[in-house]
Every structure is written in C-alpha cells, then in structure tokens.
Design an enzyme around this catalytic site. Sequence first.
Site, PDB file in Angstrom:
ATOM      1  N   GLU A   1      33.268  84.676  53.272  1.00 30.14           N
ATOM      2  CA  GLU A   1      32.107  84.102  53.126  1.00 30.14           C
ATOM      3  C   GLU A   1      32.109  82.640  53.055  1.00 30.14           C
ATOM      4  O   GLU A   1      33.064  81.903  52.708  1.00 30.14           O
ATOM      5  CB  GLU A   1      31.144  84.490  51.931  1.00 30.14           C
ATOM      6  CG  GLU A   1      30.831  86.020  51.747  1.00 30.14           C
ATOM      7  CD  GLU A   1      30.147  86.352  50.571  1.00 30.14           C
ATOM      8  OE1 GLU A   1      29.488  85.456  49.852  1.00 30.14           O
ATOM      9  OE2 GLU A   1      30.449  87.377  50.154  1.00 30.14           O
TER      10      GLU A   1
ATOM     11  N   CYS B   1      33.284  87.245  37.798  1.00 30.06           N
ATOM     12  CA  CYS B   1      33.165  86.795  39.369  1.00 30.06           C
ATOM     13  C   CYS B   1      33.230  88.038  40.235  1.00 30.06           C
ATOM     14  O   CYS B   1      33.916  89.001  40.046  1.00 30.06           O
ATOM     15  CB  CYS B   1      34.262  85.902  39.625  1.00 30.06           C
ATOM     16  SG  CYS B   1      34.510  85.463  41.392  1.00 30.06           S
TER      17      CYS B   1
ATOM     18  N   GLU C   1      41.375  81.807  45.378  1.00 30.60           N
ATOM     19  CA  GLU C   1      41.858  80.749  44.483  1.00 30.60           C
ATOM     20  C   GLU C   1      42.689  79.869  45.367  1.00 30.60           C
ATOM     21  O   GLU C   1      43.754  80.141  45.672  1.00 30.60           O
ATOM     22  CB  GLU C   1      42.603  81.280  43.153  1.00 30.60           C
ATOM     23  CG  GLU C   1      43.556  80.338  42.609  1.00 30.60           C
ATOM     24  CD  GLU C   1      42.698  79.104  42.113  1.00 30.60           C
ATOM     25  OE1 GLU C   1      41.748  79.191  41.512  1.00 30.60           O
ATOM     26  OE2 GLU C   1      43.365  78.260  42.215  1.00 30.60           O
TER      27      GLU C   1
ATOM     28  N   CYS D   1      30.854  75.142  51.819  1.00 27.90           N
ATOM     29  CA  CYS D   1      31.748  75.735  50.663  1.00 27.90           C
ATOM     30  C   CYS D   1      32.453  76.988  51.608  1.00 27.90           C
ATOM     31  O   CYS D   1      31.919  77.864  51.747  1.00 27.90           O
ATOM     32  CB  CYS D   1      30.955  76.538  49.746  1.00 27.90           C
ATOM     33  SG  CYS D   1      31.679  77.498  48.540  1.00 27.90           S
TER      34      CYS D   1
ATOM     35  N   HIS E   1      35.120  77.047  31.693  1.00 30.13           N
ATOM     36  CA  HIS E   1      34.434  78.010  31.009  1.00 30.13           C
ATOM     37  C   HIS E   1      34.139  78.552  29.640  1.00 30.13           C
ATOM     38  O   HIS E   1      33.716  79.270  29.315  1.00 30.13           O
ATOM     39  CB  HIS E   1      34.422  79.474  32.087  1.00 30.13           C
ATOM     40  CG  HIS E   1      34.496  79.165  33.459  1.00 30.13           C
ATOM     41  ND1 HIS E   1      33.554  78.344  33.937  1.00 30.13           N
ATOM     42  CD2 HIS E   1      34.984  79.887  34.623  1.00 30.13           C
ATOM     43  CE1 HIS E   1      33.492  78.366  35.155  1.00 30.13           C
ATOM     44  NE2 HIS E   1      34.450  79.222  35.630  1.00 30.13           N
TER      45      HIS E   1
ATOM     46  N   CYS F   1      29.217  83.009  45.378  1.00 31.04           N
ATOM     47  CA  CYS F   1      30.346  83.601  46.625  1.00 31.04           C
ATOM     48  C   CYS F   1      30.804  85.148  46.366  1.00 31.04           C
ATOM     49  O   CYS F   1      30.614  85.563  44.850  1.00 31.04           O
ATOM     50  CB  CYS F   1      31.653  82.816  46.249  1.00 31.04           C
ATOM     51  SG  CYS F   1      32.416  82.877  44.648  1.00 31.04           S
TER      52      CYS F   1
ATOM     53  N   CYS G   1      38.689  86.739  37.061  1.00 34.70           N
ATOM     54  CA  CYS G   1      37.688  86.264  36.156  1.00 34.70           C
ATOM     55  C   CYS G   1      36.477  87.276  35.727  1.00 34.70           C
ATOM     56  O   CYS G   1      36.407  88.013  36.857  1.00 34.70           O
ATOM     57  CB  CYS G   1      37.246  84.908  36.548  1.00 34.70           C
ATOM     58  SG  CYS G   1      38.553  83.823  36.743  1.00 34.70           S
TER      59      CYS G   1
ATOM     60  N   ASN H   1      25.554  83.677  37.363  1.00 31.70           N
ATOM     61  CA  ASN H   1      24.730  84.695  38.307  1.00 31.70           C
ATOM     62  C   ASN H   1      25.274  85.887  38.177  1.00 31.70           C
ATOM     63  O   ASN H   1      26.372  86.301  38.175  1.00 31.70           O
ATOM     64  CB  ASN H   1      25.435  84.488  39.821  1.00 31.70           C
ATOM     65  CG  ASN H   1      24.320  83.432  40.596  1.00 31.70           C
ATOM     66  OD1 ASN H   1      23.552  83.658  40.933  1.00 31.70           O
ATOM     67  ND2 ASN H   1      24.982  82.140  40.871  1.00 31.70           N
TER      68      ASN H   1
ATOM     69  N   CYS I   1      40.538  88.138  45.815  1.00 24.58           N
ATOM     70  CA  CYS I   1      41.038  87.084  44.714  1.00 24.58           C
ATOM     71  C   CYS I   1      41.777  88.082  43.648  1.00 24.58           C
ATOM     72  O   CYS I   1      41.627  89.034  43.217  1.00 24.58           O
ATOM     73  CB  CYS I   1      40.003  86.392  44.017  1.00 24.58           C
ATOM     74  SG  CYS I   1      40.759  85.043  42.925  1.00 24.58           S
TER      75      CYS I   1
HETATM   76  N1  SAH Z   1      38.932  80.153  42.235  1.00 27.94           N
HETATM   77  C1  SAH Z   1      38.379  78.988  42.264  1.00 27.94           C
HETATM   78  C2  SAH Z   1      37.291  78.727  43.335  1.00 27.94           C
HETATM   79  C3  SAH Z   1      36.431  79.867  43.433  1.00 27.94           C
HETATM   80  S1  SAH Z   1      35.168  80.073  42.251  1.00 27.94           S
HETATM   81  C4  SAH Z   1      37.997  78.604  40.620  1.00 27.94           C
HETATM   82  O1  SAH Z   1      38.069  79.694  40.059  1.00 27.94           O
HETATM   83  O2  SAH Z   1      37.331  77.700  40.647  1.00 27.94           O
HETATM   84  C5  SAH Z   1      33.919  78.933  42.343  1.00 27.94           C
HETATM   85  C6  SAH Z   1      33.390  78.527  41.064  1.00 27.94           C
HETATM   86  O3  SAH Z   1      32.109  79.754  40.840  1.00 27.94           O
HETATM   87  C7  SAH Z   1      34.339  78.710  39.902  1.00 27.94           C
HETATM   88  O4  SAH Z   1      33.889  77.614  38.844  1.00 27.94           O
HETATM   89  C8  SAH Z   1      33.930  80.069  39.312  1.00 27.94           C
HETATM   90  O5  SAH Z   1      34.372  80.361  38.025  1.00 27.94           O
HETATM   91  C9  SAH Z   1      32.438  80.139  39.635  1.00 27.94           C
HETATM   92  N2  SAH Z   1      31.713  81.501  39.734  1.00 27.94           N
HETATM   93  C10 SAH Z   1      32.533  82.752  40.081  1.00 27.94           C
HETATM   94  N3  SAH Z   1      31.310  83.811  39.873  1.00 27.94           N
HETATM   95  C11 SAH Z   1      30.369  83.227  39.282  1.00 27.94           C
HETATM   96  C12 SAH Z   1      29.266  83.689  38.897  1.00 27.94           C
HETATM   97  N4  SAH Z   1      28.852  85.379  38.979  1.00 27.94           N
HETATM   98  N5  SAH Z   1      28.267  82.776  38.169  1.00 27.94           N
HETATM   99  C13 SAH Z   1      28.596  81.533  38.402  1.00 27.94           C
HETATM  100  N6  SAH Z   1      29.569  80.972  38.649  1.00 27.94           N
HETATM  101  C14 SAH Z   1      30.479  81.951  39.110  1.00 27.94           C
END
Ligand code: SAH
Length: 358
Positions: free
Chosen positions: A96, A123, A164, A109, A220, A345, A120, A302, A116
């Site tokens: 995406e 995510c 990542e 973006c 976080h 994302c 996390c 989200n 990935c």
């Molecule tokens: N892997 C990288 C980049 C991709 S995620 C990273 O971790 O930074 C981009 C951002 O979106 C990160 O800060 C991630 O923690 C956040 N993110 C992922 N899922 C999310 C969600 N459901 N709600 C809010 N932020 C989220």
Amino acid sequence: MIEQTTEKVELLSLSKDELEVLVASLGEPKYRAKQLFSQLHAGTSPEEMTNIGKATRAKLEGASYYSLPIIKRKLVSAIDGTVKYLFELRDGNCVESVVMNYHHGLTICISSQVGCRMGCAFCASTLGGRVRDLTPGELLGQVIAASKDMGVRISNIVMMGIGEPLDNYDNVVKFLQLVNDPEGICIGTRHISLSTCGLADKIDRLAKENMQITLSVSLHAADDETRSSIMPVNRKFNTDALLSACRRYYESTGRRISFEYTLINKKNDSDEDAKRLADLLNGKLRSRTSGMPIHVNLIPVNAVKETGCMPPPRDRVKRFSQILEKYGIRATVRRTLGQDINASCGQLRRESAKNEDK
Ligand code: SAH
C-alpha cells in the site's frame, strides 16, 4: 506463472553506473545510460521510448525488465483528498501507498516490505509475517506510479507504510540514493523521513551514510516491560540501547529525530506513562546532547480488529500531551488523514488477501 524473465535485471533498481555497464554490454554508447535513467524514472517504459532505435529497445527488453506496480485498488478520501493505493507488484504480491496533501506539498507514504516480521501488537502489517523485501525499483515504483496516476509532482516521502525499512537496509539506502538523483525524481533527502521500530544497530549504520533524512522512531512506551509487551524488537534493543543510538545519530548528523507514540487505551496512556516518557527523553537525550530538539507525535491507535487495541478517550490524549509539554517535551496529536478510507497501513492489503482466500 513467472516466466524466464526472472533472471532479467530490473531497470529501476540500477544506479546510473550500473545502467552504463548494462548499456555497454549491449553494445550501445554510454551516453544512453543517462538518457535512459531519466526516462525510466519519469515513468516511461523502454517500449515507449521512441528516441531509442527499435533494435536497441529489443536488446534492452531481452536483458532487463521495467515494471511499475499496477493499481489494484484506489481509494480517495471524501474528507481531505488523501489517496490510498493498493499496488500489485510483478509477482502478484500487494503493498500500500498513501498520498497526502500537507501544506508543504504532496507527501507519499510508501511500503518497504511485503508484510513485516517485527510483530508489533497493534499493527495490521505484521499479522501475516514478512513475505519478502521490496527491491529499490519497487520502492521507487510506488512514487513513480502514484505521480503518474495523479499527474502531479510528489515532493516528500515518508517510509512509514507496510514493513520495517531498516530490516531491508541495503535496498532502502539504494532507493534513497536513486530517488535523490538530480537526473531522476530528485527529491531532496531533507524531504524524506524514515520510520523505524528501533533497530539500533541499523540506526548507527544509517548515521554513517551521511544522508540528511529525518529519522522517526516508534517508541510507544517508555519502560522496557511495557515496550517489550507490545514491541518484540525491544527484547533485542531495549529503550536504553535505542535511545543511545538516537543520541549518536543526532550527534553525527545534526538531524532532529521525531518520536512516534501510539496511544493504546489502558496500555501506555496513563499520567505515569507520560511522565516516564518525558523523563526518559529528557534524561537520555536532552541532558546529554547540546539542546537536541525533541518532538513526540502522539497517535491514538487505529483499531485493527485482530489486535484488540483500542484508542484512549479524547480527553486522555489531551492530558497525555499536556503532561509532556509540562516537562518540556513538544508533542503534537497526529492529524489523521483519510479516516474514511482506512488509510493506516496494512489494512487494505489484508482485506484484499482475505477476499482472495474466500
Ligand atoms: N516499521 C516502521 C514503519 C512502519 S509503521 C515503524 O515501526 O516505525 C509506521 C507507524 O505506524 C509506526 O509508528 C507504527 O508503530 C504505527 N502504527 C502501526 N499500526 C498502527 C495502528 N494500528 N495505529 C496507529 N499507529 C500504528
């Protein structure tokens, strides 16, 4: 399904020097490489290049391929015009990209991997694990395909989509060099940010690349117990190791780092969490560097169905941000663009994969 073309080289992944070698191996003059580089990066495929003779084009097509991602779905937000693409890559995998209209220009973006493996807890991108890395050409392809489709120049890039980026280090660095090239898309590194979940060893490596990109660090949580429970990467590089790498990054590049803090209801959103975050950043960064500017982006999570994480109530977000400010940490609650199109994302790709499984 994949034809013999698998051994062919991907034109969009080649540097100008590598393109010169290819062109020379086809018996063509070197100057063609520059010409080719500009046209490829402007979105023109070799078969559309009428300024190159048929015979040369045929030789090129025999030795290489040019492939932009195909738009599988495109959603346009009725609220703010944010455009989200589900792009299909040459092997059928999807990623995406999102184009947002900020006051300083159009920002894309992009995704860095198919899936990935960072795991996390909140995510969507990591739910099915990592399928593969994107090539430099596929990273670039997202920028080219979106600009071409929208008929606009994109001036900023954030690497915050699926994947990542520092887990796909070499391809990402090559992409950054390609996209920065004055004869190509020419986006200044100062207009590019890269977001990482905290691979401290790679942050140190990136500092040595001498690029002016902005680093975003997904923090976080400010204590190791909470951080490890939502971000497995913290078991390898804990907050101390991560912030030490951040300090070194700032000291060697002079570039400010922004911290992402996703607020999850009852997990990391208490007053104590806010105070701990301020203490951590002040203690590990501000007091040890000469006035490192620190900025925290607060993002109410989200909700993704599978993760069970919920955003805190609005007044909690406000209070969290006020506590940070009280301790001298600048914080912004992230403006959410494209809320009506599921713009965060990983969600569209998952939806599409699920539909195909049916
Ligand atoms: N892997 C990288 C980049 C991709 S995620 C990273 O971790 O930074 C981009 C951002 O979106 C990160 O800060 C991630 O923690 C956040 N993110 C992922 N899922 C999310 C969600 N459901 N709600 C809010 N932020 C989220």
